[in-house]
Design a protein around this motif. Sequence first.
Motif, PDB file in Angstrom:
ATOM      1  N   GLY A 119      -3.412 -14.451  -3.256  1.00  0.00           N
ATOM      2  CA  GLY A 119      -4.153 -14.380  -2.010  1.00  0.00           C
ATOM      3  C   GLY A 119      -3.514 -13.542  -0.922  1.00  0.00           C
ATOM      4  N   GLN A 120      -2.467 -12.815  -1.268  1.00  0.00           N
ATOM      5  CA  GLN A 120      -1.751 -12.001  -0.276  1.00  0.00           C
ATOM      6  C   GLN A 120      -2.171 -10.521  -0.421  1.00  0.00           C
ATOM      7  N   ARG A 121      -3.456 -10.304  -0.256  1.00  0.00           N
ATOM      8  CA  ARG A 121      -4.016  -8.965  -0.464  1.00  0.00           C
ATOM      9  C   ARG A 121      -3.456  -7.952   0.532  1.00  0.00           C
ATOM     10  N   THR A 122      -3.311  -8.340   1.782  1.00  0.00           N
ATOM     11  CA  THR A 122      -2.789  -7.424   2.801  1.00  0.00           C
ATOM     12  C   THR A 122      -1.398  -6.944   2.435  1.00  0.00           C
ATOM     13  N   GLN A 123      -0.550  -7.864   1.980  1.00  0.00           N
ATOM     14  CA  GLN A 123       0.810  -7.487   1.571  1.00  0.00           C
ATOM     15  C   GLN A 123       0.796  -6.585   0.349  1.00  0.00           C
ATOM     16  N   ALA A 124      -0.124  -6.860  -0.576  1.00  0.00           N
ATOM     17  CA  ALA A 124      -0.232  -6.021  -1.771  1.00  0.00           C
ATOM     18  C   ALA A 124      -0.623  -4.592  -1.396  1.00  0.00           C
ATOM     19  N   LEU A 125      -1.586  -4.464  -0.485  1.00  0.00           N
ATOM     20  CA  LEU A 125      -2.013  -3.139  -0.049  1.00  0.00           C
ATOM     21  C   LEU A 125      -0.884  -2.407   0.669  1.00  0.00           C
ATOM     22  N   ALA A 126      -0.155  -3.113   1.504  1.00  0.00           N
ATOM     23  CA  ALA A 126       0.965  -2.494   2.222  1.00  0.00           C
ATOM     24  C   ALA A 126       2.021  -1.995   1.245  1.00  0.00           C
ATOM     25  N   LEU A 127       2.310  -2.798   0.235  1.00  0.00           N
ATOM     26  CA  LEU A 127       3.281  -2.402  -0.786  1.00  0.00           C
ATOM     27  C   LEU A 127       2.852  -1.119  -1.484  1.00  0.00           C
ATOM     28  N   LEU A 128       1.581  -1.047  -1.868  1.00  0.00           N
ATOM     29  CA  LEU A 128       1.089   0.118  -2.604  1.00  0.00           C
ATOM     30  C   LEU A 128       1.026   1.360  -1.719  1.00  0.00           C
ATOM     31  N   HIS A 129       0.602   1.198  -0.473  1.00  0.00           N
ATOM     32  CA  HIS A 129       0.555   2.351   0.435  1.00  0.00           C
ATOM     33  C   HIS A 129       1.970   2.904   0.679  1.00  0.00           C
ATOM     34  N   THR A 130       2.931   2.023   0.860  1.00  0.00           N
ATOM     35  CA  THR A 130       4.314   2.460   1.053  1.00  0.00           C
ATOM     36  C   THR A 130       4.825   3.176  -0.187  1.00  0.00           C
ATOM     37  N   ALA A 131       4.525   2.621  -1.356  1.00  0.00           N
ATOM     38  CA  ALA A 131       4.965   3.238  -2.605  1.00  0.00           C
ATOM     39  C   ALA A 131       4.325   4.609  -2.804  1.00  0.00           C
ATOM     40  N   LEU A 132       3.063   4.741  -2.435  1.00  0.00           N
ATOM     41  CA  LEU A 132       2.395   6.043  -2.572  1.00  0.00           C
ATOM     42  C   LEU A 132       3.009   7.084  -1.648  1.00  0.00           C
ATOM     43  N   ARG A 133       3.378   6.667  -0.453  1.00  0.00           N
ATOM     44  CA  ARG A 133       4.038   7.613   0.460  1.00  0.00           C
ATOM     45  C   ARG A 133       5.389   8.048  -0.097  1.00  0.00           C
ATOM     46  N   THR A 134       6.062   7.136  -0.770  1.00  0.00           N
ATOM     47  CA  THR A 134       7.401   7.426  -1.282  1.00  0.00           C
ATOM     48  C   THR A 134       7.358   8.184  -2.598  1.00  0.00           C
ATOM     49  N   TYR A 135       6.443   7.806  -3.490  1.00  0.00           N
ATOM     50  CA  TYR A 135       6.437   8.347  -4.858  1.00  0.00           C
ATOM     51  C   TYR A 135       5.160   9.119  -5.189  1.00  0.00           C
ATOM     52  N   GLY A 136       4.444   9.541  -4.152  1.00  0.00           N
ATOM     53  CA  GLY A 136       3.173  10.218  -4.383  1.00  0.00           C
ATOM     54  C   GLY A 136       3.269  11.534  -5.112  1.00  0.00           C
ATOM     55  N   ASN A 137       4.448  12.160  -5.111  1.00  0.00           N
ATOM     56  CA  ASN A 137       4.622  13.435  -5.807  1.00  0.00           C
ATOM     57  C   ASN A 137       5.329  13.276  -7.144  1.00  0.00           C
ATOM     58  N   THR A 138       5.337  12.056  -7.680  1.00  0.00           N
ATOM     59  CA  THR A 138       5.976  11.805  -8.967  1.00  0.00           C
ATOM     60  C   THR A 138       4.928  11.397  -9.997  1.00  0.00           C
TER      61      THR A 138
END
Length: 306
Positions: A119-138
């Motif tokens: 039920g922690q959808r907001t945290q899941a989205l934040a995790l994925l957005h942060t990861a995409l910013r960090t690893y988006g070119n991999t």
Amino acid sequence: MPFRTILLFSLLAAPTSWAGIVESVRYALAQNNFSAAETQLVSYRAQRGVDSEYIEAYSWLGRAALDQGQYDQAAAYSKEAKALALEQLKQRPLDADAHLPLALGAALEVQAQALAARGQRTQALALLHTALRTYGNTSIHDRLQKNLNLLTFQGKLAPALKSDGFLGAALPPSSQLRGSPVLLFFWAHWCGDCKAEAPIITQLRSEFAGKGLKVIGPTRYYGYTALIEHASASDELRYIDAVRHRFYGGLLDMPVPISKYNFDVYGASTTPTLVLLDRTGKVAMYHPGALPYAELRAEIEKVVAR
């Protein structure tokens, strides 16, 4: 198909003497034997230390726990796998070998899915957005996008497809598809599950043609073929067309736009990926992986009935 069933099919004929820790751990988990998997990891670590192969093998613990609904345990496993992967990244780039991106990608995926399941959808989205910013070119970009799409895609207007080349019929513009339900079938020339899905899609397209169902099959270049390790685009295009004629005979008139962009934006790191659009062009179903006939038919029925 459930995680354990997939592993059993892929590893049933596994040899008794394992060449690698990843295969050994996967085999133990396919038999629901977490204790054996953890024992093998402890033994490997004592002999060889923590390397990228060990971390990938460890990441499978999180995947297995997630599949069984053990969300706290899955989160704990994935947190440890992520920490180990980040230590490795202090010494080398993510894509320096094949194991590290699989390990980190799996750890982030399991973390996000465990959060969402609790039920922690907001945290899941934040995790994925942060990861995409960090690893988006991999190489894990599409995997991260897939997980983001799983949480956000349904009900949104589907991104327009692009084409750097195509096979089959020409790709119609989005405006011409409005008013018709559309099934996007993301496939790859090397993908066995895609070949197995093709007859199902062929049959369903025939059944629902009278209700306007359109099928589009995006694919992409991978830089190799079964015969050429480093293939040019022209060589790979010929190979894709040969695969299409051999395994997709019932879908030869299906538009096949070829572009990495489509795979990036749709997060099609899993092939096949099936995306069903309603008559307004919005995503009604987003499903990484194959679907059996009855399940896919039920989803199509929902869309054509609207």
